[in-house]
Design an enzyme around this catalytic site. Sequence first.
Site, short mmCIF file in Angstrom:
data_model
loop_
_atom_site.label_atom_id
_atom_site.label_comp_id
_atom_site.label_asym_id
_atom_site.label_seq_id
_atom_site.Cartn_x
_atom_site.Cartn_y
_atom_site.Cartn_z
N HIS A 1 -17.13 57.89 2.52
CA HIS A 1 -16.08 57.29 3.48
C HIS A 1 -15.39 56.53 2.36
O HIS A 1 -15.84 55.90 1.30
CB HIS A 1 -16.73 56.53 4.57
CG HIS A 1 -15.87 55.87 5.41
ND1 HIS A 1 -15.12 54.60 5.28
CD2 HIS A 1 -15.55 56.20 6.63
CE1 HIS A 1 -14.31 54.41 6.30
NE2 HIS A 1 -14.55 55.41 7.16
N ASP B 1 -19.42 61.01 11.77
CA ASP B 1 -19.16 62.38 12.02
C ASP B 1 -20.51 63.19 11.86
O ASP B 1 -20.64 64.22 12.43
CB ASP B 1 -18.02 63.07 11.37
CG ASP B 1 -16.56 62.40 11.76
OD1 ASP B 1 -16.38 62.24 12.94
OD2 ASP B 1 -15.95 62.12 11.04
#
Length: 436
Positions: free
Chosen positions: A309, A366
Amino acid sequence: MVKKPAEFAILKIGDREVKLPIIAGTEGDCGIDVSSLRKETGMITVDPGLGNTAACYSSISYINGEKGELRYRGIPIEELVKKVQFIDVAYLLVHGELPGTEERRKFSDLLNVDSLMHEDMRHFFDLFPQGSHPMHILSTMINAMASFYPNVDLKSLADDIDSSCARVISIVRTMAAFAYKKSIGEPVVYPRHDLSYCANFLNMMFDSPVKPYHIHPETVRLLNVLFILHADHEQNCSTTVVRSIGSAQVNLYATISAGISALSGPLHGGANQAVIEMLRMIHEDGDINKFVRMAKAKDNAFRLMGFGHRVYRTFDPRAVIIRQECENYLNLIHCNDPLLDTAHRLEEIATKDPYFVDRQLYPNVDFYTGILYRAMGIPENMFTVMFALARLPGWVAHWKEMIGSGTKIVRPRQIYIGKELVASEEVEDRNNSKII
Ligand code: CMC
């Protein structure tokens, strides 16, 4: 509230020194204000990917990437998933406070009133070729809303933000379910006024004239949790698109449509579908280490989907909650999904591997989401649509904040690396060319 510049940064260019104010927010990163830099020095900043750039002031959500924290309007997501529903969070993001009883009732009524899509729009679904991705259908349909719903000018939409917001999040939910029903060749199911936002969506997706759908309260609770966790995430790619496009004073529907297109990419919201495709591939192959080696290899474009991320340098707090919910839900419905075991083993190997540890790459939102959606019966090509439905209040909140703050049109500069001036004699005159 933006505090007054606490100090100045001194930038030295040759013999010249330029004083640049340091801007502090209420929490998090401080920034060096370079808005006068070009005027003062003739120079601009370079930051591809904008990883070091605050493009706006915002009070909607806050991430502490080092600690793995996410808050909406100051409230940690862990509190919200325990205590409130998605529609409360939608209201919170757009208005800054959780709704009181009367505000909640009004907002819920608006969601019901606006849940029906203009009947003529239904025909559009017939024109998409079989197998069209629902994200493509969704962004097209939302863009088309501007032609069906009047008063799309900024003032009308902003003056009646409750209705604008309710219309977007309610109709888009109906569109998403219709797109799915069309894709499987079943008749569409209309929204029902007696069902909550999430229960309504599940019913439109799974009810059928031959097999009525039993709405399981735990599935509704879980969908609320997933939608809350995806509802906003400060200046991510699609929100930045919404704010950029919105800054040109484009109507709300076109703006949201662009956000959906940005979200569909596999490095962004599309990752939830890509994770399941990757886990299936790994499960069928059986050799997890091979895929970890591929993800580390410089000459291989393969990446561990659902890992890494831009902001989080530790576990994504959303992933922590979803991982636990995933275990609980699969146990509850007695679902033995081999991909969950593959995901656990992959996580264990990758989070101990120096490549991932050094680069601070951990599971993101996710990684486990797709396994949960599968267990709920949501088809894979709808996973990113689920993300889009959940992100709608965040996009609307950012759009509202952006137009309310008198933002200038977003128009960055560049460092030009193309050809220098081409001489006039090098450009052939083709006005009398025989080739038309
Ligand atoms: N697998 C293997 N290596 C990775 C991964 C990964 N998933 N993510 C980053 N890296 C490596 C990358 O190769 C680079 O290595 P090096 O320093 O040797 O060149 C380093 O880590 C930094 O990566 P980056 O691409 O500069 O990081 P970024 O902040 O630009 O990208 C990201 C963030 C999320 C796009 C990226 O981590 C990624 O592609 N992850 C996989 C896709 C994914 O799961 N996306 C969902 C993101 S969360 C939900 C959302 O935003 O919608």
